[in-house]
Write a protein that holds these residues in place. Sequence first.
Motif, PDB file in Angstrom:
ATOM      1  N   ARG A  38     -90.961  51.800 -33.583  1.00  0.00           N
ATOM      2  CA  ARG A  38     -90.711  53.209 -33.933  1.00  0.00           C
ATOM      3  C   ARG A  38     -91.636  54.095 -33.125  1.00  0.00           C
ATOM      4  NH1 ARG A  38     -91.156  52.395 -40.388  1.00  0.00           N
ATOM      5  NH2 ARG A  38     -92.603  50.774 -39.709  1.00  0.00           N
ATOM      6  N   LEU A  39     -91.152  55.305 -32.827  1.00  0.00           N
ATOM      7  CA  LEU A  39     -91.878  56.165 -31.899  1.00  0.00           C
ATOM      8  C   LEU A  39     -91.844  57.609 -32.383  1.00  0.00           C
ATOM      9  CD1 LEU A  39     -93.258  56.460 -29.052  1.00  0.00           C
ATOM     10  CD2 LEU A  39     -90.947  56.768 -28.129  1.00  0.00           C
ATOM     11  N   VAL A  40     -93.012  58.246 -32.456  1.00  0.00           N
ATOM     12  CA  VAL A  40     -93.121  59.683 -32.740  1.00  0.00           C
ATOM     13  C   VAL A  40     -93.684  60.364 -31.505  1.00  0.00           C
ATOM     14  CG1 VAL A  40     -94.195  61.482 -34.141  1.00  0.00           C
ATOM     15  CG2 VAL A  40     -93.459  59.341 -35.214  1.00  0.00           C
ATOM     16  N   MET A  41     -92.945  61.344 -30.992  1.00  0.00           N
ATOM     17  CA  MET A  41     -93.414  62.139 -29.862  1.00  0.00           C
ATOM     18  C   MET A  41     -94.004  63.428 -30.414  1.00  0.00           C
ATOM     19  SD  MET A  41     -92.919  60.364 -27.158  1.00  0.00           S
ATOM     20  CE  MET A  41     -93.338  61.677 -26.006  1.00  0.00           C
ATOM     21  N   ALA A  42     -95.324  63.539 -30.400  1.00  0.00           N
ATOM     22  CA  ALA A  42     -96.020  64.712 -30.936  1.00  0.00           C
ATOM     23  C   ALA A  42     -96.840  65.373 -29.834  1.00  0.00           C
ATOM     24  CB  ALA A  42     -96.917  64.303 -32.103  1.00  0.00           C
TER      25      ALA A  42
ATOM     26  N   ALA B 145     -91.536  60.571 -42.199  1.00  0.00           N
ATOM     27  CA  ALA B 145     -90.559  60.295 -43.264  1.00  0.00           C
ATOM     28  C   ALA B 145     -89.218  59.899 -42.666  1.00  0.00           C
ATOM     29  CB  ALA B 145     -90.402  61.525 -44.147  1.00  0.00           C
ATOM     30  N   GLN B 146     -88.858  60.492 -41.545  1.00  0.00           N
ATOM     31  CA  GLN B 146     -87.593  60.145 -40.886  1.00  0.00           C
ATOM     32  C   GLN B 146     -87.578  58.694 -40.441  1.00  0.00           C
ATOM     33  OE1 GLN B 146     -86.582  62.646 -37.467  1.00  0.00           O
ATOM     34  NE2 GLN B 146     -85.645  60.878 -36.472  1.00  0.00           N
ATOM     35  N   LEU B 147     -88.717  58.207 -39.983  1.00  0.00           N
ATOM     36  CA  LEU B 147     -88.776  56.840 -39.454  1.00  0.00           C
ATOM     37  C   LEU B 147     -89.102  55.808 -40.522  1.00  0.00           C
ATOM     38  CD1 LEU B 147     -90.644  57.353 -36.055  1.00  0.00           C
ATOM     39  CD2 LEU B 147     -88.199  57.418 -36.558  1.00  0.00           C
TER      40      LEU B 147
ATOM     41  N   ALA C 180     -79.848  58.449 -31.883  1.00  0.00           N
ATOM     42  CA  ALA C 180     -78.770  57.557 -31.460  1.00  0.00           C
ATOM     43  C   ALA C 180     -79.256  56.473 -30.518  1.00  0.00           C
ATOM     44  CB  ALA C 180     -77.652  58.369 -30.796  1.00  0.00           C
ATOM     45  N   ARG C 181     -80.402  56.716 -29.860  1.00  0.00           N
ATOM     46  CA  ARG C 181     -80.959  55.725 -28.942  1.00  0.00           C
ATOM     47  C   ARG C 181     -82.009  54.854 -29.588  1.00  0.00           C
ATOM     48  NH1 ARG C 181     -79.786  56.415 -23.710  1.00  0.00           N
ATOM     49  NH2 ARG C 181     -80.288  54.193 -23.764  1.00  0.00           N
ATOM     50  N   GLY C 182     -82.361  55.128 -30.851  1.00  0.00           N
ATOM     51  CA  GLY C 182     -83.349  54.305 -31.527  1.00  0.00           C
ATOM     52  C   GLY C 182     -84.181  55.115 -32.496  1.00  0.00           C
ATOM     53  N   PRO C 183     -85.085  54.470 -33.230  1.00  0.00           N
ATOM     54  CA  PRO C 183     -85.920  55.166 -34.215  1.00  0.00           C
ATOM     55  C   PRO C 183     -87.012  55.996 -33.540  1.00  0.00           C
ATOM     56  CG  PRO C 183     -86.479  52.838 -34.146  1.00  0.00           C
ATOM     57  CD  PRO C 183     -85.304  53.007 -33.235  1.00  0.00           C
ATOM     58  N   ILE C 184     -86.677  57.227 -33.193  1.00  0.00           N
ATOM     59  CA  ILE C 184     -87.595  58.118 -32.499  1.00  0.00           C
ATOM     60  C   ILE C 184     -87.533  59.490 -33.145  1.00  0.00           C
ATOM     61  CG2 ILE C 184     -85.830  58.667 -30.766  1.00  0.00           C
ATOM     62  CD1 ILE C 184     -88.107  58.949 -28.744  1.00  0.00           C
TER      63      ILE C 184
END
Length: 453
Positions: free
Chosen positions: A264-268, A447-449, A419-423
């Motif tokens: 999983r990835l968060v771009m902050a 929370a989304q991930l 759509a491309r993954g848990p991001i």
Amino acid sequence: MSTRSDVDALVVGAGIAGLGAARELERRGAEVLLVEAEDAPGGVMRTDEVDGYRIERGPSSLLLRAPLLRGLERMGLADALVRAAPASRSRWLLRQGRLLEVPLGALGLMRTPLLSGAAKRRLLREPFVARGDGRDETVAEFVTRRLGAELVDALVGPFLTGVYAGDERQLGAEAVFPALVRAEREHGSLVAGLLASALRRRDRGRAGTFSWPGGLGELARALAAGLRSEPRYATRVRRIESIDAGFRVAIASRGGSEEWVVRRLVMATPAAVASDLLRGIAAEAAAWIDSIEYAPLATVGFGAGSDAFRRKSPGFGFLVPRGEGRGLLGCLFISELFSDRAPPERRLLHCMLGGVRTPEVVDLDDSEIAALASEELDGPLGLAAPLDALQVRRWPRAVAQPKPGHAAGLRDARARLVARGPIALAGGYTDGVSVADSFASGVAAAAQLAPAG
């Protein structure tokens, strides 16, 4: 290049949004790795010690909206927050060379000399204005339609100068005032919508203006120190690829290059960084992120003696509406709010210049920026002695400028990425530029991930 697999969740960027995301992911049971290109957490939320003054590089204070307050309470940090002195309730605008106090509440609006009698009568007609839809309007269009043009020029425009360093004729209403746009859409008027919200007794956080002992940079350090896995500083993400297992991420640090596989990835990060790294995953989403404009900003920290001004210093500070100055957007009297920010018998001022109104200011050298700020302070304050320019900083891309359609564009970009993954996306360009909004965006991304936590 070494390979590390099975990193559960990676958060890129240790500003307040990334810190919020990392702490929330850990709370929900995820194993989190937080990486930051700079050598310390906080992003622009950094505090410098200069000649006995504590100077904030970015935001000087924060509001405790519900997500931020609840997060700090869960982390055991809320009790350490420092409330600003009562002077923080006094805020001013420069009007024709004079400082006039900003009204607070409905009664204050009816009494203020900042609005004419006709403008005040127009405010009272708001409940009877026909329902519209502010989702594709600028702030100026939305407020003019519901409340009248004079309110835009007298109060709303100057307010957005202080928050966004922006232009109400360009900023999108739904992005800047989402609660007001929703109130009209759902209830037909702002008054009815705000009344319905009040009756629901929703958690509103804590009233007042706050900081942290030692400054907001120390709050960022406290948030980072509470993570189970130590963040990786001076670490840059070079490439992100979507794979069946999640994402392959190439990073570079002082220790060399590494390649990780993360679930999983968060771009902050700021928008430009996010766009560059996501282009290979979802080109259309990355292009939309890259289209977000930013306002440039220069800041000056001034030290002053207690007798430096011929006129009384204006509480929290003052903002400069369009047409009143050549570069100054506003000035905050930080030591009036938090007593530990200046040495005894000294004052600390934080001035903001540039923005979309005069972007060329950031191209001046330090002495020119300080001189311009000092000159424009003289009129409203009456300088009795020279100010000490302690620190000048430039931010070529300081504050995101969400335009009409921003909320819809953000929803589309997020859908393309998911759509491309848990991001997930978080940060000041997503759901609001304040400290509280940015933190909330990080919590929402987590929370989304990890919705089952």
